[in-house]
Design an enzyme around this catalytic site. Sequence first.
Site, PDB file in Angstrom:
ATOM      1  N   ARG A  46       0.875  -1.334   0.089  1.00 58.05           N
ATOM      2  CA  ARG A  46      -0.036   0.076  -0.098  1.00 58.05           C
ATOM      3  C   ARG A  46       0.754   1.103  -0.043  1.00 58.05           C
ATOM      4  O   ARG A  46       0.525   2.089  -0.858  1.00 58.05           O
ATOM      5  CB  ARG A  46      -1.045   0.034   1.361  1.00 58.05           C
ATOM      6  CG  ARG A  46      -2.064  -1.018   1.185  1.00 58.05           C
ATOM      7  CD  ARG A  46      -2.879  -1.015   2.322  1.00 58.05           C
ATOM      8  NE  ARG A  46      -2.503  -1.078   3.628  1.00 58.05           N
ATOM      9  CZ  ARG A  46      -2.574  -2.174   4.381  1.00 58.05           C
ATOM     10  NH1 ARG A  46      -2.970  -3.413   3.663  1.00 58.05           N
ATOM     11  NH2 ARG A  46      -2.157  -2.384   5.569  1.00 58.05           N
ATOM     12  N   LYS A 136     -12.217  15.112   4.952  1.00 52.44           N
ATOM     13  CA  LYS A 136     -13.279  14.703   4.236  1.00 52.44           C
ATOM     14  C   LYS A 136     -14.102  13.681   4.949  1.00 52.44           C
ATOM     15  O   LYS A 136     -13.710  12.952   5.971  1.00 52.44           O
ATOM     16  CB  LYS A 136     -12.722  13.842   2.945  1.00 52.44           C
ATOM     17  CG  LYS A 136     -13.812  13.573   2.015  1.00 52.44           C
ATOM     18  CD  LYS A 136     -13.544  12.297   1.160  1.00 52.44           C
ATOM     19  CE  LYS A 136     -13.700  11.173   1.499  1.00 52.44           C
ATOM     20  NZ  LYS A 136     -13.586   9.830   0.671  1.00 52.44           N
ATOM     21  N   GLU A 177     -19.333  15.353   1.958  1.00 50.44           N
ATOM     22  CA  GLU A 177     -19.491  14.414   0.874  1.00 50.44           C
ATOM     23  C   GLU A 177     -20.895  13.658   1.009  1.00 50.44           C
ATOM     24  O   GLU A 177     -20.805  12.770   1.781  1.00 50.44           O
ATOM     25  CB  GLU A 177     -18.248  13.503   0.586  1.00 50.44           C
ATOM     26  CG  GLU A 177     -18.630  12.492  -0.416  1.00 50.44           C
ATOM     27  CD  GLU A 177     -17.217  11.732  -0.648  1.00 50.44           C
ATOM     28  OE1 GLU A 177     -16.248  11.760   0.024  1.00 50.44           O
ATOM     29  OE2 GLU A 177     -17.514  10.947  -1.607  1.00 50.44           O
ATOM     30  N   LYS A 219     -18.591  18.079  -1.904  1.00 50.82           N
ATOM     31  CA  LYS A 219     -18.267  16.747  -2.928  1.00 50.82           C
ATOM     32  C   LYS A 219     -19.396  15.992  -2.945  1.00 50.82           C
ATOM     33  O   LYS A 219     -19.760  14.902  -2.367  1.00 50.82           O
ATOM     34  CB  LYS A 219     -17.137  15.973  -2.004  1.00 50.82           C
ATOM     35  CG  LYS A 219     -16.632  14.847  -2.839  1.00 50.82           C
ATOM     36  CD  LYS A 219     -15.408  14.089  -2.616  1.00 50.82           C
ATOM     37  CE  LYS A 219     -14.975  12.918  -3.101  1.00 50.82           C
ATOM     38  NZ  LYS A 219     -13.675  12.180  -3.122  1.00 50.82           N
TER      39      LYS A 219
HETATM   40  P1  13P Z   1     -14.365   7.890  -6.098  1.00 50.71           P
HETATM   41  O1  13P Z   1     -14.080   8.872  -7.112  1.00 50.71           O
HETATM   42  O2  13P Z   1     -14.138   6.524  -6.460  1.00 50.71           O
HETATM   43  O3  13P Z   1     -15.930   7.752  -5.849  1.00 50.71           O
HETATM   44  O4  13P Z   1     -13.951   8.183  -4.719  1.00 50.71           O
HETATM   45  C1  13P Z   1     -13.843   9.504  -4.389  1.00 50.71           C
HETATM   46  C2  13P Z   1     -14.273   9.405  -2.740  1.00 50.71           C
HETATM   47  O5  13P Z   1     -13.308   9.768  -2.183  1.00 50.71           O
HETATM   48  C3  13P Z   1     -15.319   8.688  -2.373  1.00 50.71           C
HETATM   49  O6  13P Z   1     -15.123   9.033  -0.749  1.00 50.71           O
END
Ligand code: 13P
Length: 344
Positions: A46, A136, A177, A219
């Site tokens: 990773r 986030k 998000e 987001k």
């Molecule tokens: P994806 O663009 O793969 O949906 O991932 C964005 C993300 O940060 C999801 O929390």
Amino acid sequence: MNSTELNAIARLLVAPGKGILAADESTPTITKRFKALDIPCTEETRRAYRETLFTTPGLSEFISGVILYDETIRQKGQDGRSFVDVLRKEEIIPGIKVDKGAKPLAQFTGDKITEGLDGLRERLTEYRNLGARFTKWRAVISIGEHLPTVAALRANAHALGRFAALSQEAGLVPIVEPEILMDGDHTIDQCACTTELALKIVFDELFQQRVGFEQMLLKPNMVLAGKDCRRQPDALEIAEKTLRCLLRTVPSAVPGIVFLSGGQTDVQATENLNAINKIGGAPWQLSFSFGRALQSPALQAWKGSDENIHAAQEALFNRAKFNSLARYGHYFNDLEKETETTGV
Ligand code: 13P
């Protein structure tokens, strides 16, 4: 950190031509992605994969910030520098995923609630000391028969508000998000209605919890038909319905909207972002914070081997560049063919 400084960071994250690389997959999620390509998943693989991404030459031309995971923010490159320092040296802003994932919401079969508020104030202080400048939190919302419930939308919005307020208190710019998933056979119009309702509730909650709109980013998902829906709309319809939904719900004080890719192919996500920006006239920067749509070609090229680092970095560079063009509505599909034939 005062509100002017937080606003400056939010604006840097959506600087013209730039977007965010989401590299914050939890260990179970990245294990799944590695497994699909037969790549062994260990702390070292990773680390090596993330180092490959973060040391891509020229990445900062198109990438303003990278979202890290708890394990990753503590890791180092082979030269001994922390990933935070590696990114900062390139003027890329380090960020951190701080939620602890979505769990079933009690009494509401099919709905989920994102956890992670307990102890968050202390974790935010630690992440800021480690060098993070933004955070986030992802809420997950499914469309289905009788789903999502308003109760689930409210519970998730409340958690997003708590997270965002705590982040700003700690001197970190929150990326809020609320993701409406693509899974299912729902139509684009069902997605539009659900996205509009979810965002209305989220911004009401953010307002009530005194979150500064100028000091955050949103987001969201794009407004799309479910993966299994028979009628798949074209990019123009997606762009018009996405923009209409955002114009109805997102205050213009928010500096930027950074879309997630959510299971679209890399090319689809770029085409749709391009179509959204082509319409023009929006009060916010319309950018990207893609995970899979930036990383998939790079991960496929890397395959877990040092020999492929260069190819993986080229793949990431190209996707970042195409999405940068899409921010101006300047992307066109033939660019994909050019990179295929020249291998650039
Ligand atoms: P994806 O663009 O793969 O949906 O991932 C964005 C993300 O940060 C999801 O929390």
